[in-house]
Design a protein around this motif. Structure first.
Motif, PDB file in Angstrom:
ATOM      1  N   ASN A   1     -11.884   3.170   6.060  1.00  0.00           N
ATOM      2  CA  ASN A   1     -11.797   3.611   4.671  1.00  0.00           C
ATOM      3  C   ASN A   1     -12.015   2.400   3.773  1.00  0.00           C
ATOM      4  O   ASN A   1     -12.268   1.307   4.267  1.00  0.00           O
ATOM      5  CB  ASN A   1     -10.443   4.299   4.410  1.00  0.00           C
ATOM      6  N   ARG A   2     -11.906   2.589   2.474  1.00  0.00           N
ATOM      7  CA  ARG A   2     -12.272   1.531   1.533  1.00  0.00           C
ATOM      8  C   ARG A   2     -11.125   0.584   1.180  1.00  0.00           C
ATOM      9  O   ARG A   2     -11.270  -0.265   0.296  1.00  0.00           O
ATOM     10  CB  ARG A   2     -12.844   2.150   0.261  1.00  0.00           C
ATOM     11  N   SER A   3     -10.001   0.690   1.844  1.00  0.00           N
ATOM     12  CA  SER A   3      -8.858  -0.154   1.502  1.00  0.00           C
ATOM     13  C   SER A   3      -9.149  -1.621   1.786  1.00  0.00           C
ATOM     14  O   SER A   3      -9.611  -1.989   2.869  1.00  0.00           O
ATOM     15  CB  SER A   3      -7.630   0.289   2.300  1.00  0.00           C
ATOM     16  N   SER A   4      -8.832  -2.476   0.812  1.00  0.00           N
ATOM     17  CA  SER A   4      -9.062  -3.920   0.941  1.00  0.00           C
ATOM     18  C   SER A   4      -7.819  -4.684   1.378  1.00  0.00           C
ATOM     19  O   SER A   4      -7.912  -5.839   1.785  1.00  0.00           O
ATOM     20  CB  SER A   4      -9.518  -4.479  -0.411  1.00  0.00           C
TER      21      SER A   4
ATOM     22  N   PHE B   1      -9.146   1.454  -4.562  1.00  0.00           N
ATOM     23  CA  PHE B   1      -9.551   0.497  -3.536  1.00  0.00           C
ATOM     24  C   PHE B   1     -10.362  -0.668  -4.088  1.00  0.00           C
ATOM     25  O   PHE B   1     -11.353  -0.480  -4.797  1.00  0.00           O
ATOM     26  CB  PHE B   1     -10.376   1.206  -2.460  1.00  0.00           C
ATOM     27  N   GLY B   2      -9.928  -1.887  -3.740  1.00  0.00           N
ATOM     28  CA  GLY B   2     -10.682  -3.087  -4.039  1.00  0.00           C
ATOM     29  C   GLY B   2     -10.608  -3.578  -5.474  1.00  0.00           C
ATOM     30  O   GLY B   2     -11.189  -4.599  -5.801  1.00  0.00           O
TER      31      GLY B   2
END
Length: 199
Positions: free
Chosen positions: A33-36, A185-186
């Motif tokens: 997923n897009r989690s940083s 995210f990010g």
């Protein structure tokens, strides 16, 4: 760190998870997923600066804050679950900021899955177990859940977060809309709603 002497969390042991799981499809590919990891890492920094003894379990170890008690690098859902089982028993709180994989491939393909002209590929997924819900509730142990929502009104998202809070047996849940332009995210900024178990 001054917080070790005067911080309001000094002596408290806090476990924080961060980042997004990577679930392998074959030896070179994964789904994620897009989690940083930024949100969980910022929480770890804040807890450290307030004097807590912080263990960070992270899928993004390269950007982990300095001067924590311990940093545990993980990738997959299974690795995250196993790491947490080793560290939460002695913790006063677990802040579950990681974007945990809800699904994982049913099988790992050895080597690399190759493309064949005109042929489609299918990856079958199975649901993962709910790590936070399966952590035991015990006196004095605080569990904090997170709900990243990507659709619906604020009221609908809050209703989903409350249902998730009850399922996980947490003391509170942090809700954020990951599609908001200045959050999610990010991003360097975030916009959250914190809901306690009493609503």
């Amino acid at each position: 760190i001054v917080g070790r002497q005067i911080g309001d969390l000094r002596g408290k042991r806090i476990v924080i998870s961060a980042g997004g799981n990577k679930e392998s499809i074959d030896s070179v590919r994964w789904i994620s997923n897009r989690s940083s990891g930024k949100q969980g890492h910022a929480i770890a920094e804040a807890a450290r600066d307030r004097g807590a003894i912080v263990t960070l379990v992270t899928c993004a170890p390269e950007s982990a804050p300095k001067a924590l008690e311990r940093v545990v690098a993980v990738e997959s859902h299974a690795q995250l679950r196993n790491a947490l089982e080793q560290v939460v028993d002695s913790a006063d709180a677990y802040i579950a900021a990681a974007a945990v994989a809800d699904f994982t491939p049913t099988e790992l393909i050895a080597g690399k899955m190759h493309r064949a002209a005109g042929q489609s590929a299918t990856v079958t997924l199975r649901p993962t177990e709910d790590i936070l819900a399966n952590l035991p509730n015990r006196p004095g142990f605080v569990k904090v859940a997170f709900a990243a929502e990507a659709e619906g009104s604020a009221e609908a998202n809050q209703a989903k977060a409350l249902a998730k809070l009850a399922r996980k047996g947490a003391a509170m849940i942090v809700l954020n809309d990951v599609l908001a332009p200045d959050a999610g995210f990010g991003k360097e900024t975030n916009r959250i709603t914190i809901i306690e178990a009493n609503g």
